[in-house]
Enzyme design. Structure first.
Site, PDB file in Angstrom:
ATOM      1  CE  LYS A 207       1.081   1.175   4.323  1.00  0.00           C
ATOM      2  NZ  LYS A 207       1.731   2.452   4.740  1.00  0.00           N
TER       3      LYS A 207
ATOM      4  CG  ASP B  26      -0.990  -0.260   7.987  1.00  0.00           C
ATOM      5  OD1 ASP B  26      -1.745   0.447   8.461  1.00  0.00           O
ATOM      6  OD2 ASP B  26       0.281  -0.135   7.868  1.00  0.00           O
TER       7      ASP B  26
HETATM    8  P1  ATP Z   1       4.230  -0.356   7.730  1.00  0.00           P
HETATM    9  O1  ATP Z   1       4.051   0.382   6.644  1.00  0.00           O
HETATM   10  O2  ATP Z   1       2.987  -1.305   8.108  1.00  0.00           O
HETATM   11  O3  ATP Z   1       4.330   0.485   9.062  1.00  0.00           O
HETATM   12  P2  ATP Z   1       6.436  -1.437   7.101  1.00  0.00           P
HETATM   13  O4  ATP Z   1       6.113  -1.938   5.529  1.00  0.00           O
HETATM   14  O5  ATP Z   1       7.328   0.023   7.082  1.00  0.00           O
HETATM   15  O6  ATP Z   1       5.360  -1.527   8.004  1.00  0.00           O
HETATM   16  P3  ATP Z   1       7.262  -4.013   7.341  1.00  0.00           P
HETATM   17  O7  ATP Z   1       7.866  -4.653   6.194  1.00  0.00           O
HETATM   18  O8  ATP Z   1       5.971  -4.810   7.750  1.00  0.00           O
HETATM   19  O9  ATP Z   1       7.537  -2.506   7.591  1.00  0.00           O
HETATM   20  O10 ATP Z   1       8.296  -4.563   8.716  1.00  0.00           O
HETATM   21  C1  ATP Z   1       8.463  -4.108   9.816  1.00  0.00           C
HETATM   22  C2  ATP Z   1       9.256  -4.968  10.867  1.00  0.00           C
HETATM   23  O11 ATP Z   1       8.124  -6.041  11.045  1.00  0.00           O
HETATM   24  C3  ATP Z   1      10.331  -5.742  10.082  1.00  0.00           C
HETATM   25  O12 ATP Z   1      11.647  -4.930  10.648  1.00  0.00           O
HETATM   26  C4  ATP Z   1      10.319  -7.120  10.864  1.00  0.00           C
HETATM   27  O13 ATP Z   1      11.342  -7.196  11.881  1.00  0.00           O
HETATM   28  C5  ATP Z   1       8.939  -7.441  11.289  1.00  0.00           C
HETATM   29  N1  ATP Z   1       8.303  -8.503  10.607  1.00  0.00           N
HETATM   30  C6  ATP Z   1       7.243  -9.349  11.023  1.00  0.00           C
HETATM   31  N2  ATP Z   1       6.941 -10.031  10.107  1.00  0.00           N
HETATM   32  C7  ATP Z   1       7.238  -9.535   9.141  1.00  0.00           C
HETATM   33  C8  ATP Z   1       6.773 -10.166   7.496  1.00  0.00           C
HETATM   34  N3  ATP Z   1       6.228 -11.208   7.324  1.00  0.00           N
HETATM   35  N4  ATP Z   1       7.439  -9.342   6.789  1.00  0.00           N
HETATM   36  C9  ATP Z   1       8.351  -8.127   6.993  1.00  0.00           C
HETATM   37  N5  ATP Z   1       8.653  -8.007   8.217  1.00  0.00           N
HETATM   38  C10 ATP Z   1       8.141  -8.695   9.123  1.00  0.00           C
END
Ligand code: ATP
Length: 313
Positions: free
Chosen positions: A14, A145
């Protein structure tokens, strides 16, 4: 009926086309007016049955940044399988294979996507046919989210972002994305946002009617004029090099650019597919990002793929 063969699910990333962040609440969260748009970058989550006499959930993860993804209960996909099994009183016996294309810790809800994907894959694998409203409740328990990752398209999230109203969306909208080296921690970005605001009074967050109209009518210039992200100053303060990335995308002809969610991915809205490709090329050449991608929006939410006809590498 439980499935006996692997169930592959595709889940979109997203971008927040509006992220209005209200004051810090006593529970440590912020009230949001969060307009989500699903874009065509996808993770794949495949649920495969394992020996039922040895219950448990195992997980593998491949793709860029996968070395930063936990392979235990901290993985949101594992938590999703656990929560669904508990909801139905099942002892889960499943392997989850995640193939990441959504940047890890990139502000594009990759972990949330994997949670929604695992929920749908396991629900299909186990034949539990959980009603949509219950699946959405389980998603909201897993994270703010996650409900949006299940539904896709476009939606307004209120509360912490998890109370969703689906939005009509025209388009397609063409985007270029600048993927960064390394991630940003979402809680840290919110803390930086609070620090930067100091004692300045913060208004209750409201969705922008002009932005919703632009989304509905597929009007890219009007959407570009309305894009806002209250977390952007905080993300740039933690990663000052993002200013150069944003400048490079704008100089390459983007209608507008912004940090995606908590960053560090930067999103650039383009007039058409050709412009998006030019922006991506310029971003790559600028050396201000690890990689650049193009895609369109809206993308559908979590979708079970036909295991025999779809590649999910
Ligand atoms: P958001 O935009 O929802 O705030 P994000 O996209 O910035 O999140 P994610 O890729 O969801 O960040 O990852 C945040 C943290 O969550 C990672 O650093 C990791 O340690 C943890 N995590 C747990 N499960 C997962 C997964 N399946 N994929 C990615 N990260 C994960």
């Amino acid at each position: 009926m439980p499935a006996t063969t692997p169930v592959p699910v595709r889940v979109p990333a997203k971008v927040n086309v509006q992220l209005a962040v209200g004051p810090l609440r006593p529970d440590g969260f912020h009230d949001l007016a969060n307009v989500f748009l699903a874009v065509g970058l996808y993770d794949h989550v495949t649920a495969t049955p394992t020996d039922p006499s040895v219950p448990g959930i195992t997980v593998t993860c491949a793709g860029p940044g996968s070395e930063h993804v936990p392979l235990d209960r901290a993985n949101l996909a594992v938590r999703a399988a656990e929560i669904l099994a508990a909801h139905h009183g099942l002892a889960p016996a499943v392997r989850l294979d995640i193939v990441k294309d959504i940047p890890v810790a990139g502000g594009m809800a990759g972990g949330s996507a994997d949670a929604a994907g695992a929920l749908l894959a396991c629900d299909t694998l186990w034949g539990t046919a959980t009603p949509r409203a219950q699946l959405l409740d389980l998603c909201a328990e897993l994270g703010s989210d996650v409900p949006f990752s299940l539904v896709g398209g476009a939606a307004l999230g209120r509360g912490r972002g998890e109370k969703l109203t689906e939005l009509a969306v025209g388009g397609p909208f063409h985007w270029g994305f600048a993927l960064a080296d390394g991630g940003l921690s979402t809680p840290e970005v919110y803390r930086a946002c609070d620090r930067l605001r100091g004692d300045t009074p913060v208004a209750a967050p409201e969705a922008d009617p002009a932005l919703l109209a632009a989304l509905r009518t597929g009007d890219a210039p009007a959407l570009a004029a309305a894009l806002t992200n209250d977390l952007q100053p905080a993300a740039v303060s933690l990663r000052p090099s993002l200013a150069a990335t944003l400048a490079a995308g704008t100089a390459a002809g983007a209608l507008a650019g912004l940090v995606s969610g908590s960053g560090p991915t930067c999103a650039f809205l383009a007039a058409d597919a050709g412009a998006a490709a030019r922006i991506a090329r310029s971003l790559t050449d600028s050396g201000t990002c690890r990689a650049a991608r193009t895609t369109t929006a809206p993308a559908p939410g979590a979708t079970v793929l036909d295991a025999t006809s779809e590649s999910h590498a």
